[in-house]
Design a protein around this motif. Structure first.
Motif, short mmCIF file in Angstrom:
data_model
loop_
_atom_site.label_atom_id
_atom_site.label_comp_id
_atom_site.label_asym_id
_atom_site.label_seq_id
_atom_site.Cartn_x
_atom_site.Cartn_y
_atom_site.Cartn_z
N UNK A 118 2.37 -5.56 20.72
CA UNK A 118 1.37 -5.01 19.81
C UNK A 118 0.65 -3.69 20.45
N UNK A 119 0.17 -2.98 19.61
CA UNK A 119 -0.60 -1.97 19.82
C UNK A 119 -1.90 -1.48 19.11
N UNK A 120 -2.85 -0.89 19.60
CA UNK A 120 -3.89 -0.68 18.88
C UNK A 120 -3.65 0.32 17.56
N UNK A 121 -4.48 0.31 16.80
CA UNK A 121 -4.41 1.22 15.51
C UNK A 121 -4.43 2.79 15.74
N UNK A 135 -6.64 -5.11 19.16
CA UNK A 135 -5.38 -5.11 20.05
C UNK A 135 -3.95 -5.16 19.14
N UNK A 136 -4.36 -5.81 17.96
CA UNK A 136 -3.12 -5.92 17.30
C UNK A 136 -2.95 -4.86 16.09
N UNK A 137 -4.06 -4.01 16.10
CA UNK A 137 -4.24 -2.86 15.17
C UNK A 137 -4.76 -3.41 13.75
N UNK A 138 -5.39 -4.61 13.71
CA UNK A 138 -5.79 -4.93 12.30
C UNK A 138 -7.33 -4.44 12.03
N UNK A 139 -8.00 -4.17 13.31
CA UNK A 139 -9.36 -3.21 12.98
C UNK A 139 -9.36 -2.41 14.25
N UNK A 140 -10.40 -1.57 14.18
CA UNK A 140 -10.68 -0.41 15.10
C UNK A 140 -11.73 -0.32 16.09
N UNK A 141 -12.55 -1.24 15.72
CA UNK A 141 -13.84 -1.14 16.42
C UNK A 141 -14.59 -2.56 16.64
#
Ligand SMILES: Nc1ncnc2c1ncn2[C@@H]1O[C@H](COP(=O)(O)OS(=O)(=O)O)[C@@H](OP(=O)(O)O)[C@H]1O
Ligand SMILES: [Mg+2]
Ligand SMILES: [Mg+2]
Ligand SMILES: [Mg+2]
Length: 456
Positions: A319-322, A372-378
């Motif tokens: 998994x990667x951040x957005x 962490x999954x890139x589903x939100x940024x902050x």
């Protein structure tokens, strides 16, 4: 005879090893829900890291379920903490399954069993049962002399008069879960654990942490309020060495397949709207996310649920951040409860930074998982003045976000300090986790600009 623990074969970069199965001696039983309040007691010192039978210094060995180490093979620095991570992921998978069963049982009953106001801090049989189970498994795998654990719950509230039914339910739940250990590549107890052993496992989690040595940090159920409401919650386990988080594992049993459902309030939705909730396939998807410090990668596994075909190692994926860095497109998460973080402050902050989307209010460290999954940024949390954040509410999430490519600091831009005991001492105003430096800088500057005029 020692049985090799799934740890070192390293067939794939993130899960490794082989397991041997043994037969369960227990019959799973259904346990009802209970509900109490918690406090903190009885903590002891952690174990200096040099006392740990370490596998990280260029040699490692087969871990036996009796906690011994055998055959030495070459082990590069990159393999550091693999064994610990492997056991931790398996233990958290088991804990997720335990919590799913207890949560189902809680929400299928009338709420008379849950006696709490929204601003109180709840504890359930799941909190104690997960703590006992994870503590027992870590001790079994690494040897109790080598394991030091700091965890949220203590033994006082379930060992006092009038809580016999509660304790009985915890003992049953723990045994039911441990009987499943072979399905997860671990070994359960040879005989059903008695009350004394379960209480011992809970009370062994009495590390006070600190800046030297190695200790595990466990939040057996984070977001207990979400848990009892049938909503989001997490199980969080991290390993800290000399004040640094070296691995983190987050179990998120209700993480939905579609990120939009993260803000879906299960209980209220069912009661108020009478609309059909998402099917269990999508709502109850669930995952375990984990990372080792310095690996530059974070991984996600699906849950190994009872009705799924069990395969191990199973399909973990990175998994990667957005990559979104435009505030207008970014989503920010925050606690559901106003009492836990000022919604009015973050509303102003969001406006000044140019965040346009509605905040994603989610219980627990699932917020860290979402970044962490890139589903939100902050993710922002600004607790009321005087509240001291506990390290088990953040350690696993911070390690995972950092390895997934994100940043986590306090509102002064400094890293969180996990070396000062139970609390994040010296935390400057609040916590800010972001998918990238650009958004992070903007939020930090906005906090500075609006802090003095806030009532926090
Ligand atoms: N007053 C106050 N202020 C700030 N933080 C508090 C407060 N009270 C509790 N806590 C801690 O918050 C943990 C849950 O955090 P969340 O981000 O999930 O909050 S919320 O439930 O969504 O509102 C929660 O973790 P659990 O106890 O594991 O559920 C607490 O450790
Ligand atoms: Mg709690
Ligand atoms: Mg918590
Ligand atoms: Mg908790």
């Amino acid at each position: 005879m020692p049985i090799s623990c799934a740890s070192f074969a390293a067939k794939v970069p993130h899960v490794f090893g082989e397991r041997k199965r043994n037969n369960s001696r227990f019959t799973p039983t259904h346990v009802g829900g209970f509900f109490l309040f918690f406090n903190l007691h009885n903590r002891s010192h952690n174990i200096p890291s040099q006392n740990i039978a370490s596998v990280s210094n260029h040699t490692h060995s087969c871990l036996t379920m009796e906690g011994q180490y055998q055959t030495t093979v070459a082990c590069p620095e990159a393999d550091k903490h693999r064994k610990e991570l492997d056991v931790a992921v398996r233990a958290i998978q088991m804990a997720c399954s335990l919590c799913q069963r207890v949560q189902e049982s809680l929400i299928s009953k009338t709420n008379s069993q849950i006696q709490s106001k929204d601003d109180d801090s709840p504890v359930t049989i799941a909190d104690w049962s997960v703590q006992a189970t994870v503590s027992w498994l870590l001790s079994k795998c690494f040897g109790s002399r080598n394991v030091s654990i700091m965890a949220e719950e203590d033994v006082q509230n379930i060992s006092k008069a009038g809580t016999a039914g509660l304790l009985e339910a915890v003992v049953k739940t723990v045994n039911e879960c441990l009987a499943d250990a072979p399905r997860y590549g671990l070994i359960g107890p040879e005989m059903v654990l008695g009350t004394k052993e379960v209480l011992e496992a809970i009370s062994r989690c009495n590390s006070e942490g600190g800046q030297t040595g190695r200790f595990w940090v466990l939040d057996p159920v984070d977001g207990t309020l979400g848990f009892v409401r049938g909503d989001q919650y997490a199980i969080a386990l991290a390993l800290i060495e000399d004040g640094e988080v070296v691995l983190g594992v987050l179990g998120c049993p209700n993480y939905p397949m579609k990120k939009e459902w993260l803000s879906y309030h299960h209980r209220y939705y069912r009661i108020i709207s009478k609309l059909t909730p998402p099917t269990s396939d999508s709502w109850d998807k669930g995952c375990v996310i984990y990372a080792r410090r310095g690996s530059g990668k974070a991984w996600m596994q699906p849950l190994l649920n009872g009705n799924k075909k069990l395969e191990w190692p199973n399909s973990a994926r990175p998994v990667q951040v957005s990559s979104i860095d435009n505030p207008a497109l970014a989503t920010f998460c925050e606690p559901v409860e106003k009492a836990n973080s000022s919604h009015s402050f973050t509303t102003g902050l969001a406006h000044s930074v140019g965040l346009r989307k509605q905040p994603l209010r989610v219980y627990s460290m699932v917020k860290y998982a979402a970044i962490a999954r890139g589903d939100a940024e902050i993710f922002m949390k600004f607790a009321r003045a005087g509240y001291k954040e506990k390290i088990w509410d953040h350690a696993a999430g911070v390690a995972i976000i950092q390895e997934a490519g994100g940043m986590v600091t306090d509102a002064g831009g400094r890293p969180l300090d996990f070396s000062k005991g139970i609390y994040l001492e010296g935390l400057d105003r609040g916590i800010i986790a972001c998918s990238g430096a650009k958004l992070h800088d903007k939020i930090i500057m906005a906090v500075d600009a609006s802090w003095n005029s806030s009532s926090l």
